[in-house]
Design a protein around this motif. Structure first.
Motif, short mmCIF file in Angstrom:
data_model
loop_
_atom_site.label_atom_id
_atom_site.label_comp_id
_atom_site.label_asym_id
_atom_site.label_seq_id
_atom_site.Cartn_x
_atom_site.Cartn_y
_atom_site.Cartn_z
N VAL A 199 7.85 -13.57 12.62
CA VAL A 199 6.60 -13.99 12.00
C VAL A 199 6.43 -13.27 10.66
O VAL A 199 6.95 -12.18 10.45
CB VAL A 199 5.38 -13.72 12.91
N VAL A 200 5.69 -13.91 9.75
CA VAL A 200 5.52 -13.39 8.40
C VAL A 200 4.97 -11.96 8.42
O VAL A 200 4.06 -11.64 9.18
CB VAL A 200 4.58 -14.31 7.60
N SER A 201 5.54 -11.10 7.56
CA SER A 201 5.12 -9.71 7.53
C SER A 201 4.96 -9.25 6.09
O SER A 201 5.80 -9.53 5.23
CB SER A 201 6.16 -8.83 8.23
N ASN A 202 3.86 -8.55 5.83
CA ASN A 202 3.66 -7.88 4.55
C ASN A 202 4.32 -6.51 4.63
O ASN A 202 4.06 -5.75 5.55
CB ASN A 202 2.16 -7.73 4.28
N THR A 203 5.19 -6.20 3.66
CA THR A 203 5.96 -4.95 3.73
C THR A 203 5.46 -3.90 2.75
O THR A 203 6.20 -2.97 2.41
CB THR A 203 7.45 -5.22 3.48
N MET A 204 4.22 -4.03 2.29
CA MET A 204 3.65 -2.97 1.46
C MET A 204 3.65 -1.65 2.24
O MET A 204 3.33 -1.62 3.43
CB MET A 204 2.23 -3.35 1.06
N GLY A 205 3.99 -0.57 1.57
CA GLY A 205 4.04 0.73 2.23
C GLY A 205 5.37 1.03 2.86
O GLY A 205 5.52 2.08 3.49
N PHE A 206 6.36 0.15 2.68
CA PHE A 206 7.72 0.32 3.22
C PHE A 206 7.71 0.30 4.76
O PHE A 206 7.23 1.24 5.39
CB PHE A 206 8.36 1.64 2.76
N PRO A 207 8.23 -0.75 5.39
CA PRO A 207 8.34 -0.76 6.85
C PRO A 207 9.25 0.35 7.34
O PRO A 207 10.17 0.78 6.64
CB PRO A 207 8.92 -2.15 7.15
N GLU A 208 9.01 0.82 8.55
CA GLU A 208 9.76 1.95 9.11
C GLU A 208 11.06 1.44 9.71
O GLU A 208 11.13 1.05 10.88
CB GLU A 208 8.92 2.68 10.15
#
Length: 809
Positions: A199-208
């Motif tokens: 599902v669509v994901s916003n990756t602001m903040g760098f995903p872990e």
């Protein structure tokens, strides 16, 4: 006459159906289940008949079925990367189903350990669980084993292992942008190119990335499955799932520049049908960049409930709090209007000393899988993600730094939020029409995104219109301000949008050698007119741009030829579409541009899947590239950049090569190479149109990657692990592409040379404890990632990282 025709067609249809039924009754089938030594289902195991080319892969429940088999005695074999082949003899009788089960010698956890390269795994982002050799598209999968061995923390660290994919930008040090096949993808959920668990994901903040089970990449057009997505690639981050056997791992990672990062992963049963998993990490570090700091907390809890034998419910959550320093890099000098990278230390920081960028992100998703039987499965997904960003610091040094390094700084205060909602339904089925096999996918998805952005005015002080002046070459030349001026929120703009799609896809097995994959999607994207709230007066108005609805069909057709069961040749056509802003010369909103893609390649699985060798070539053309129109409808000259016409064209040609191997669970290697030639191939000779023949920025011509890891099993060296990686990014352009008639006339491109970084790793494991250390960029290579003409970020220097882990069961 009409009735005679209808009766004839009906009789002919009945004869065909009766013949197919009679033919099916003269054949038999084989079905069964493959389990691990601890009784868990073994998913994605290859099952085939040795004497023929018929084969399949087990489902997530470990089941398989082979249909349309002539009566006789056969050798049934199962293969899995890194494991020895198992064989059993089976007799098939007409009209009957033979049952053959297998038990692997490995447990579920051991099985996951040998899934090192992942390149022969089914890509879950494909929605239809199509076997790798049956998927007419180049892909890449990086497993958790590779992520852990390389001690990767950011998505960019992981994607370096995928051929043709490059990290091209770090916008303000707060987000990553990736490029493949000449197309870039960024952070926003509205772009819809980066997914988490489909599902669509916003990756602001760098995903872990350090806590992921795997990262999947589908290259080229995936519009059939996902609608308006990039023609270059889409990315899927797969989180770790609950298990019904208790276990876990705790780790401590330390490294250069004060890195301190504990990681916890615990899983197990809560009841007979209910299992849990909690993965979490905390990170605190400084940086090779002066002033820059990071403070992060990430938690990923999940629950898996088995509702009977056929239904599973998976609930997953995410919480990320990332506080870090925004960083525009070293800036650029404007020398005769050319942007020049300044000769300053790699650590030089030019933002304010107090600048901050704080991200808070939460998500929740529910996956329901229901298997009607061994051949038909329904999947329902619902998710929500909320992302809030609060940031304050200097504006960007974009073309306003003098040749001597003087820069008058202004400030930028931002506050944004994005809410992403996703619903998805997929029906997968396998069936035969006579001797022709079908793997059918029918589905629908909807994505709703609501973005909010708050504008501020900054009080610099009485009579002041800027914050201060600094010199990026000599920080001691001026005294920098350290106070934080008040910022007043003035307006809040709300921008909703929705994406809806319906799709059908069928993998048709005409024979054991020839297959066709065909499908089509209808997509609709609606961008709703914005709402602007005046926070000082509470008055609400509507934005200038009206509500816009775009729709497009996205077909895909491919032919596959498999001369032997371990080799597959494919050729395909697909398209995707891009949404355009602006109007035509008659004032009508622009329609989407259709981008055509042609791809061909060959995939190989050698030595029972231990080695995969894949090669793909592609040709991508956007023949409806929107450019500024030279003339208005009345024939007079047009000076409005918002008035456009479809007279431009971009073309992207290239190839990708993958060679990966997992010769045993102690030894694996990953290698890849990508070439891309993305350029403007048609342009109008009017002011503002691109230069024909010029390469697009942020697209390296060549990329390459190579990784090797070996764990010794000899008595005197048992537990010792050695590894090395090399990553190459070729020549490319940063900055902005040039246009005809630009004023003043100077090149806006920033040429960048190619560079290679080398990492070396060494570790030792004894029973449940392991230690792994790495030196990255061992040659201390210097190069840059550039966004636009201002965010010029030096790549990290030589660094040291070490992780000590304890695994328990």
């Amino acid at each position: 006459m009409k009735n005679i025709y209808l009766i004839s067609v009906l009789c002919f249809s009945l004869v065909i159906v009766s013949s197919l039924s009679l033919f099916a009754q003269t054949q038999g089938s084989i079905r069964g289940i493959v389990k691990t030594s601890d009784g868990n289902p073994a998913a994605f195991v290859n099952v085939s008949l040795k004497e023929t080319r018929k084969g399949t892969v087990t489902t997530e429940e470990g089941t398989y079925q082979l249909k349309g088999i002539n009566p006789g005695t056969y050798t049934l074999q199962i293969t899995f990367v890194g494991l020895q082949t198992q064989e059993k003899t089976v007799s098939v009788q007409a009209g009957q189903a033979a049952s053959v089960d297998f038990a692997l010698a490995e447990s579920a956890s051991q099985l996951s350990e040998v899934e090192v390269t992942g390149n022969n795994q089914v890509v879950t982002l494909g929605k239809a669980a199509i076997a790798p050799l049956d998927l007419p598209q180049m892909t890449g999968v990086v497993s958790s084993v590779v992520i852990a061995n390389q001690q990767a923390s950011r998505l960019g660290d992981v994607l370096k292992n995928v051929s043709g994919v490059s990290l091209t930008q770090q916008r303000g040090g707060v987000a990553e942008t990736f490029s493949a096949r000449g197309y870039s993808i960024g952070i926003a959920g509205a772009g819809g190119n980066i997914f988490k668990n489909g599902v669509v994901s916003n990756t602001m903040g760098f995903p872990e990335a350090s806590t992921l089970e795997s990262v999947e990449v589908l290259k080229g057009s995936s519009a059939l499955l996902y609608g308006n997505v990039s023609g270059g690639l889409i990315i899927n981050m797969v989180t770790k799932k609950p298990k019904f056997d208790f276990g876990g791992e705790v780790s401590m990672r330390v490294g250069s520049f004060g890195l301190y990062k504990p990681i916890v992963d615990v899983y197990g049963p809560l009841a007979k049908n209910l299992a849990f998993r909690v993965v979490g990490t905390y990170e605190q570090s400084n940086s090779y960049r002066d002033v820059v700091k990071t403070n992060r907390v990430y938690v990923n809890p999940s629950l898996l409930y088995k509702l009977g034998q056929k239904t599973t419910i998976l609930v997953q959550g995410d919480y990320l709090k990332a506080d870090f320093t925004p960083d525009n890099g070293v800036g650029s000098l404007n020398l005769n209007q050319d942007a020049i990278i300044p000769n300053v230390p790699r650590s030089r920081f030019i933002n304010t000393s107090w600048a901050y960028n704080n991200v808070k992100q939460t998500s929740l998703s529910t996956n329901i899988d229901h298997a009607f039987n061994n051949n038909w499965k329904l999947t329902v997904i619902a998710s929500e993600q909320d992302t809030d960003v609060s940031a304050y610091g200097s504006g960007v040094p974009n073309n306003n730094v003098s040749a001597t390094g003087d820069w008058t700084r202004t400030l930028s205060r931002t506050m944004t939020s994005e809410a992403d909602y996703t619903g998805q339904v997929n029906l997968n089925g396998r069936f035969n029409t006579g001797s022709i096999g079908h793997q059918l996918l029918v589905g629908s998805d909807v994505v709703g995104i609501v973005s909010k952005s708050t504008a501020f005015t900054v009080n610099y002080g009485t009579g002041k219109t800027s914050y201060d002046k600094i010199n990026i070459l000599n920080p001691n030349l001026y005294e920098a301000r350290t106070d934080i001026p008040d910022a007043t929120a003035t307006t809040r703009t709300t921008s909703p949008s929705t994406r809806l799609g319906f799709y059908v896809q069928d993998l048709i097995s005409l024979t054991d050698k020839f297959k066709i994959l065909a499908g089509v999607r209808w997509s609709q994207q609606k961008t709703v007119q914005t709402t602007v709230l005046n926070l000082l007066t509470q008055a609400e108005t509507r934005g200038a741009a009206e509500t816009k609805t775009d729709a497009a069909f996205s077909p895909k057709v491919a032919l596959l030829y498999q001369p032997i069961k371990t080799t597959s040749f494919f050729g395909s056509y697909a398209n995707n579409f891009t949404i355009n802003s602006g109007v035509d010369i008659y004032g009508q909103l622009l329609k989407p541009s259709i981008v055509d893609q042609f791809e061909a390649g060959v995939k190989n699985e050698l030595f029972n899947g231990r080695i995969t060798a894949n090669l793909g070539v592609y040709h991508i053309v956007n023949s409806n590239f929107a450019q500024m129109a030279p003339l208005k409808a009345d024939g007079t000259a047009n000076a409005d950049a918002n008035v456009k016409e479809f007279t431009g064209q971009t073309t992207s040609d290239g190839l990708e090569i993958d060679l990966t191997g997992n010769l045993s669970k102690n030894f694996y290697f990953i290698t890849g190479y990508g070439y891309n030639y993305m350029r403007y191939t048609k342009a109008s000779l009017v002011k503002g149109s691109p230069i024909e023949g010029e390469r697009l920025t942020n697209n390296p011509a060549h990329t390459a990657n190579a990784t090797i890891f070996y764990t010794f099993d000899l008595p005197q060296l048992r537990g010792l692990k050695l590894g090395a990686s090399a990553f190459y990014t070729g020549n490319r352009f940063g900055g902005n592409n040039n246009t005809y008639g630009q004023t003043p006339e100077f090149s806006r491109l920033i040429p960048l040379t190619g560079f290679t970084t080398f990492d070396v790793s060494a570790g030792y494991g004894f029973r449940k404890i392991s230690l792994l250390a790495k030196v990255s960029n061992i040659t201390n290579t210097l190069n840059f990632l550039i966004h636009d003409r201002y965010s010029i970020m030096p790549i990290p220097p030589r660094q040291f990282t070490a992780t000590v882990s304890y695994r328990f069961k």
